[in-house]
Design an enzyme around this catalytic site. Structure first.
Site, mmCIF file in Angstrom:
data_model
loop_
_atom_site.group_PDB
_atom_site.id
_atom_site.type_symbol
_atom_site.label_atom_id
_atom_site.label_comp_id
_atom_site.label_asym_id
_atom_site.label_seq_id
_atom_site.Cartn_x
_atom_site.Cartn_y
_atom_site.Cartn_z
ATOM 1 N N LEU A 78 -8.993 -5.187 9.892
ATOM 2 C CA LEU A 78 -8.400 -6.480 9.576
ATOM 3 C C LEU A 78 -9.480 -7.539 9.331
ATOM 4 O O LEU A 78 -9.329 -8.395 8.448
ATOM 5 C CB LEU A 78 -7.468 -6.921 10.696
ATOM 6 C CG LEU A 78 -6.204 -6.076 10.878
ATOM 7 C CD1 LEU A 78 -5.453 -6.513 12.128
ATOM 8 C CD2 LEU A 78 -5.300 -6.167 9.648
ATOM 9 N N HIS B 103 -7.215 -6.433 0.794
ATOM 10 C CA HIS B 103 -6.115 -5.463 0.818
ATOM 11 C C HIS B 103 -4.853 -5.990 1.492
ATOM 12 O O HIS B 103 -3.814 -5.349 1.419
ATOM 13 C CB HIS B 103 -6.582 -4.172 1.519
ATOM 14 C CG HIS B 103 -5.669 -3.002 1.332
ATOM 15 N ND1 HIS B 103 -5.345 -2.505 0.083
ATOM 16 C CD2 HIS B 103 -5.007 -2.230 2.237
ATOM 17 C CE1 HIS B 103 -4.527 -1.479 0.231
ATOM 18 N NE2 HIS B 103 -4.299 -1.292 1.507
ATOM 19 N N SER C 210 0.840 -1.192 0.000
ATOM 20 C CA SER C 210 0.000 0.000 0.000
ATOM 21 C C SER C 210 0.885 1.257 0.000
ATOM 22 O O SER C 210 1.688 1.443 -0.914
ATOM 23 C CB SER C 210 -0.963 -0.060 1.192
ATOM 24 O OG SER C 210 -2.044 0.829 1.016
ATOM 25 N N ASP D 146 -10.142 -6.536 -3.294
ATOM 26 C CA ASP D 146 -9.632 -5.325 -2.645
ATOM 27 C C ASP D 146 -10.442 -4.112 -3.080
ATOM 28 O O ASP D 146 -10.412 -3.710 -4.244
ATOM 29 C CB ASP D 146 -8.156 -5.127 -3.001
ATOM 30 C CG ASP D 146 -7.484 -4.029 -2.186
ATOM 31 O OD1 ASP D 146 -8.185 -3.282 -1.476
ATOM 32 O OD2 ASP D 146 -6.244 -3.930 -2.262
#
Length: 296
Positions: free
Chosen positions: A188, A277, A125, A249
């Site tokens: 998460l 992600h 990321s 994602d």
């Protein structure tokens, strides 16, 4: 930094993304390509990517926004034993203090100063943008580059429709500031919806992520993330790059990686269909196998 070149023992098969690539292909951009493409995705035939035997070499794992190096704790035991693995905290995250505003180029220079030449780098990321800056600004420090759930530019513009129209991360800033452990757990959980042992993974990683409280750079780093633009120098990032995305994602959808695929000279993409992600947490075995084959 001192010059050390791009050297590695191993295969000699030519890596070639297209016949129109510039002639300055580094030696280490050879020997790993063997891939098939299907539409906008590239699928590695792992058995065809040469495994090489190395003495210990250095691998850097660079985390994303609002996290720290402990996000990689579940992945590290799955990586080859001969790797010297480092997971530094970005400024204003984890144990690293924030001095002034978060600056991506400065963060890249800070990490590069610690890196031996010919290190392998994984960036997740925001950490992927930092990794791109390291590869461009300090090319002798980076042998291979893996970007996962990352981007050259995050927010879309009329000339860059691959980006996202509005950052889901903006809403998370206030939540993280209100109760960082609670909302980091919720974040998460969303990324691991399709993971059978999600609870155990979260329980393993959350204490390290929250040990230092809310990251000091939460707002500043998000501002830097939203303003980052690595597009101008992508054609001059000559290290072999592996791009890994999650098919589920919603933060950095695979289309954002397609731009990297098209503009990095030596890049291939793997999409893990059921990952979101954090593919290195939701699909750690598959992710570790990709890294082991690619980094060697």
């Amino acid at each position: 930094p001192p010059h050390c070149g791009h050297t590695r023992s191993g295969g000699t098969a030519v890596f070639s993304k297209s016949a129109m690539q510039p002639p300055q292909m580094p030696p280490d951009a050879r020997a790993w390509h063997n891939a098939q493409r299907s539409g906008s995705k590239s699928r590695f035939h792992l058995e065809n990517i040469p495994m090489t035997t190395h003495s210990s070499h250095n691998v850097y794992l660079i985390h994303g926004w609002a996290a720290n190096g402990r996000i990689f704790d579940p992945l590290r035991p799955l990586l080859p034993a001969h790797w010297q693995v480092h997971a530094p905290d970005l400024p204003g995250h984890g144990a690293t203090p924030l001095e002034g505003a978060f600056d991506i180029a400065a963060a890249a220079d800070q990490i590069a100063a610690q890196m031996p030449c010919n290190s392998d780098v994984l960036g997740w990321s925001l950490g992927g943008v930092v990794a791109l800056f390291i590869a461009y600004r300090h090319p002798d420090k980076v042998r291979h580059l893996c970007l996962t759930a990352s981007f050259a530019k995050f927010l879309a513009t009329p000339a860059y429709p691959q980006g996202v129209s509005r950052s889901a991360l903006d809403k998370m800033t206030a939540l993280f500031e209100a109760d960082f452990p609670k909302y980091m757990r919720q974040f998460l959980e969303l990324q691991l919806l399709n993971t059978p042992d999600a609870g155990a993974v979260i329980d393993a990683v959350l204490p390290g992520l929250t040990a230092h409280g809310t990251p000091a750079a939460l707002e500043s780093a998000l501002e830097a993330l939203n303003g980052a633009d690595a597009r101008p120098f992508l054609p001059r990032v000559f290290q072999p790059a592996l791009l890994v995305y999650g098919g589920k994602d919603g933060i950095t959808p695979p289309r954002i990686g397609q731009y990297l695929q098209e503009h990095l000279p030596y890049a291939e993409t793997v999409v893990i269909d059921k990952a979101a992600h954090t593919p290195f947490l939701s699909h750690p075995q598959e992710f570790a196998a990709l890294l082991a084959r690619f980094f060697g």
